[in-house]
Motif scaffolding. Structure first.
Motif, PDB file in Angstrom:
ATOM      1  N   LEU A 295      36.603  33.495  46.234  1.00  0.00           N
ATOM      2  CA  LEU A 295      36.198  33.153  47.603  1.00  0.00           C
ATOM      3  C   LEU A 295      34.746  32.698  47.694  1.00  0.00           C
ATOM      4  CD1 LEU A 295      37.913  36.109  49.460  1.00  0.00           C
ATOM      5  CD2 LEU A 295      38.686  33.737  49.358  1.00  0.00           C
ATOM      6  N   LEU A 296      34.116  32.542  46.534  1.00  0.00           N
ATOM      7  CA  LEU A 296      32.705  32.142  46.561  1.00  0.00           C
ATOM      8  C   LEU A 296      32.505  30.882  47.387  1.00  0.00           C
ATOM      9  CD1 LEU A 296      31.431  32.704  42.936  1.00  0.00           C
ATOM     10  CD2 LEU A 296      30.725  33.875  45.023  1.00  0.00           C
ATOM     11  N   GLN A 297      31.451  30.879  48.156  1.00  0.00           N
ATOM     12  CA  GLN A 297      31.177  29.736  49.025  1.00  0.00           C
ATOM     13  C   GLN A 297      30.753  28.524  48.199  1.00  0.00           C
ATOM     14  OE1 GLN A 297      29.694  30.280  53.021  1.00  0.00           O
ATOM     15  NE2 GLN A 297      27.752  29.573  52.270  1.00  0.00           N
ATOM     16  N   ILE A 298      31.240  27.378  48.583  1.00  0.00           N
ATOM     17  CA  ILE A 298      30.869  26.174  47.843  1.00  0.00           C
ATOM     18  C   ILE A 298      29.490  25.714  48.289  1.00  0.00           C
ATOM     19  CG2 ILE A 298      31.515  23.809  47.280  1.00  0.00           C
ATOM     20  CD1 ILE A 298      34.427  24.679  48.036  1.00  0.00           C
ATOM     21  N   GLN A 299      28.532  25.779  47.346  1.00  0.00           N
ATOM     22  CA  GLN A 299      27.158  25.387  47.649  1.00  0.00           C
ATOM     23  C   GLN A 299      26.841  24.061  46.969  1.00  0.00           C
ATOM     24  OE1 GLN A 299      25.418  27.188  49.684  1.00  0.00           O
ATOM     25  NE2 GLN A 299      25.357  29.357  49.143  1.00  0.00           N
ATOM     26  N   ASP A 300      27.779  23.642  46.133  1.00  0.00           N
ATOM     27  CA  ASP A 300      27.566  22.463  45.308  1.00  0.00           C
ATOM     28  C   ASP A 300      27.548  21.199  46.171  1.00  0.00           C
ATOM     29  OD1 ASP A 300      27.824  20.297  43.618  1.00  0.00           O
ATOM     30  OD2 ASP A 300      28.981  21.458  42.146  1.00  0.00           O
ATOM     31  N   VAL A 301      26.367  20.591  46.313  1.00  0.00           N
ATOM     32  CA  VAL A 301      26.201  19.447  47.203  1.00  0.00           C
ATOM     33  C   VAL A 301      27.070  18.252  46.772  1.00  0.00           C
ATOM     34  CG1 VAL A 301      24.564  17.763  48.141  1.00  0.00           C
ATOM     35  CG2 VAL A 301      23.890  20.163  47.885  1.00  0.00           C
ATOM     36  N   SER A 302      27.086  17.961  45.485  1.00  0.00           N
ATOM     37  CA  SER A 302      27.825  16.766  45.049  1.00  0.00           C
ATOM     38  C   SER A 302      29.317  16.951  45.306  1.00  0.00           C
ATOM     39  CB  SER A 302      27.552  16.461  43.574  1.00  0.00           C
ATOM     40  OG  SER A 302      27.929  17.572  42.792  1.00  0.00           O
TER      41      SER A 302
END
Ligand SMILES: [Zn+2]
Lengths: 482, 97
Positions: free
Chosen positions: A409-416
């Protein structure tokens, strides 16, 4: 004609002693029938009572916590009635010299503060429990002789709602003071209500009825509202109210007449000759006063002053000692106080209320709740995901980090990665894009929703918002371009 | 002064769940009248400025510590009762309250 409801409550509270009031039997709840009995509490001839000092200390503590004056010279009196739950055929109680007198409880209903006077607080012994069977009445004396305090309010309450607020506050004060575990469902707090009605403006009291058998806060409120409405109806039809005892029928939500009320004289009170009167030393009162911990009103004030909570929130969070203690432990474990307060009020209390549980019934710890709040704060998970994690956490007792990892459930922080999804969504929803460019700001919300949907709620919403706006503004630039 | 009557004696006997024969009632009436007369005589004493007494003997009540004692054998206590069942004392049915 408009009528006014007048209510006074008589509340019985079991004191948190290890032994009974006059003998060394244990007071544990749930023991085998009659396992906690002895010749004294079974009233064998020739036995004599020996007063439990701790019971007196707790009664004094309760009285002081409720702002009562302490009766320095006090005594026990016999209250006589014949019933198989009372082996001596009298109850040891206090008649004219109750341990505490003239106290009060402050309540707040619909934003209005009110002081409810307490007329008296006295010590007495509990009766046994009867089980009615076709083959006779069975008697369990485990509860017989357990120390109780009876707290009698003045007829200052004007509705079922006020009665409930008073009871909630009284319960909170006694729990904070540590004199009882005050659990209505286990019978360690019991409440009878004296109810009457009178035309608004009238200063004399109407004839009252006594309502028994109310097993929860909400049944106290409902029973009083029902009974007041019944009395108004009787009077409106030209009838008169009979002074009687009525029982609340929980299932049908009505009160039913039990018996005509006995007058006080029927109990033939007299000073108990087996006990000598006793004097409560001033030094003992001072010592007990000094041992009283922070009470709900003080704690509420501290939440407002120190943590900047609203008076309403601070009130909700201090109403139950266990909840308030949990909240403080969570704050101590780290995290923003207001965010934690919000989670307590909305999610924790919401869950407990929905499932009719207490905070002690759930395996979640304060450290876990604090960790959950920090996971949101540092952007590891979104607020929406946090609610899913919370559900599992409060039910299983697992720590939020492991839940987040186990469920991916980790939040997606990956900008690309998010930019990719954003451009896909922008392409797929030309109408929303056109609306946004035409000045309909709401269209942005729709697009954010689409991105969240594509990422199963795991995208960082703020990041999505920023990226979307960037993409849309780029479109605007294209349109406006040469 | 309160006049003790036969009706009053009967009411008190009823409240105490005692059955009195007519002879006993007459006897009680006489006793109770004497008690009331005695109290009347006491009333004549001047008690101006005297603190009310709640017990005639100046004793200090000894209290005990809140420490549980080894329990009494339940079966022995139940055996002393006229009737018991499943750990309960049994008494004649108390009809609905
Ligand atoms: Zn006992």
């Amino acid at each position: 004609m408009t009528y006014e409801t007048v209510v006074g409550l008589e509340v019985h509270v079991e004191l948190a002693t290890k032994t009974k009031l006059f003998c060394e039997c244990r007071t544990d709840f749930g023991a085998e029938p009659n396992a906690n009995t002895c010749p004294i509490c079974l009233a064998h001839p020739g036995t004599l009572p020996r007063l439990n000092e701790e019971a007196v200390a707790l009664a004094i503590k309760a009285a002081l916590s409720l702002g009562c004056e302490i009766t320095r010279e006090t005594k026990f009196d016999r209250k006589h009635y014949f019933y198989p739950d009372l082996p001596k055929a009298y109850q040891m109680s206090q008649f004219d010299r109750p341990i505490g007198q003239n106290g009060f409880v402050e309540i707040e209903v619909d934003g209005e503060k009110k002081r409810i006077r307490i007329e008296r607080l006295h010590l007495e012994e509990d009766a046994g429990k009867l089980v009615h069977t076709p083959a006779g009445t069975l008697v369990d004396f485990n509860r017989g002789g357990v120390p109780l305090i009876e707290i009698v309010s003045a007829p200052d309450l004007r509705s079922g709602k006020e009665a409930r607020a008073y009871l909630e506050k009284l319960r909170a004060i006694l729990a904070y003071a540590g004199v009882s575990d005050v659990r209505m469902e286990e019978g360690s707090l019991r409440c009878d209500a004296n109810v009457s009605v009178r035309p608004l403006g009238e200063t004399r009291f109407g004839t009252k009825t006594e309502i028994k058998n109310m097993n929860s806060l909400s049944s106290v409120e409902k029973a009083i509202e029902y009974e007041a409405a019944r009395q108004v109806e009787v009077l409106a039809q030209g009838g008169t109210i009979r002074q009687e005892t009525r029982r609340f029928d929980e299932a049908r939500r009505v009160t039913v007449a039990m018996r005509a009320k006995e007058t006080a004289a029927d109990y033939r009170y007299f000073p108990d000759p087996d006990m000598v009167p006793f004097t409560i030393p001033e030094a003992w009162i001072d010592e007990i006063r000094a041992s009283i911990p922070e009470l709900p009103d003080e704690r509420r004030g501290r939440y407002i002053e120190q943590w900047g909570l609203s008076p309403y929130d601070a009130g909700v969070l201090t109403l139950e000692k266990d909840v308030s203690d949990f909240f403080e432990a969570t704050v101590a474990a780290g995290g923003d106080v207001k965010t934690i307060a919000n989670w307590m009020m909305v999610e924790v209390l919401g869950y407990l209320n929905k499932h009719q549980k207490t905070i002690r019934d759930v395996p979640m710890t304060p450290a876990h709740l604090a960790q959950l709040v920090r996971l949101i704060e540092d952007g590891t998970i979104s607020g929406r995901i946090a609610k899913t994690v919370f559900q599992e956490m409060i039910e299983s007792g697992a720590d939020p980090k492991s839940i987040v990892e186990a469920k991916g459930l980790l939040q997606i922080q990956d900008v690309s990665l998010l930019e990719e999804v954003v451009s896909r969504v922008v392409e797929a929803h030309p109408q929303s894009v056109a609306d946004y460019l035409a000045g309909k700001e709401r269209a942005l919300g729709h697009l954010v929703g689409q991105v969240m949907k594509e990422t199963k709620g795991k995208a960082n919403p703020k990041l999505v918002n920023d990226l979307l706006q960037k993409a849309l503004e780029a479109k605007r630039a294209d349109h406006a371009g040469p | 002064m309160i006049a003790v009557t036969e009706d009053m004696v009967r009411e008190i006997a009823q409240a105490a769940a005692i059955t009195l024969t007519p002879e006993e009632t007459a006897h009680m009436l006489r006793d109770m009248q004497e008690i009331v007369q005695f109290v009347e005589r006491l009333k004549a004493v001047d008690t101006e400025g005297v603190q009310p007494t709640i017990h005639p003997v100046a004793l200090v009540l000894a209290m005990r510590d809140d420490v549980p004692a080894q329990g009494h054998p339940r079966e022995a206590l139940l055996a002393l009762a006229p009737d018991a069942e499943g750990g309960y004392f049994r008494v004649p049915s108390v009809l609905g309250e």
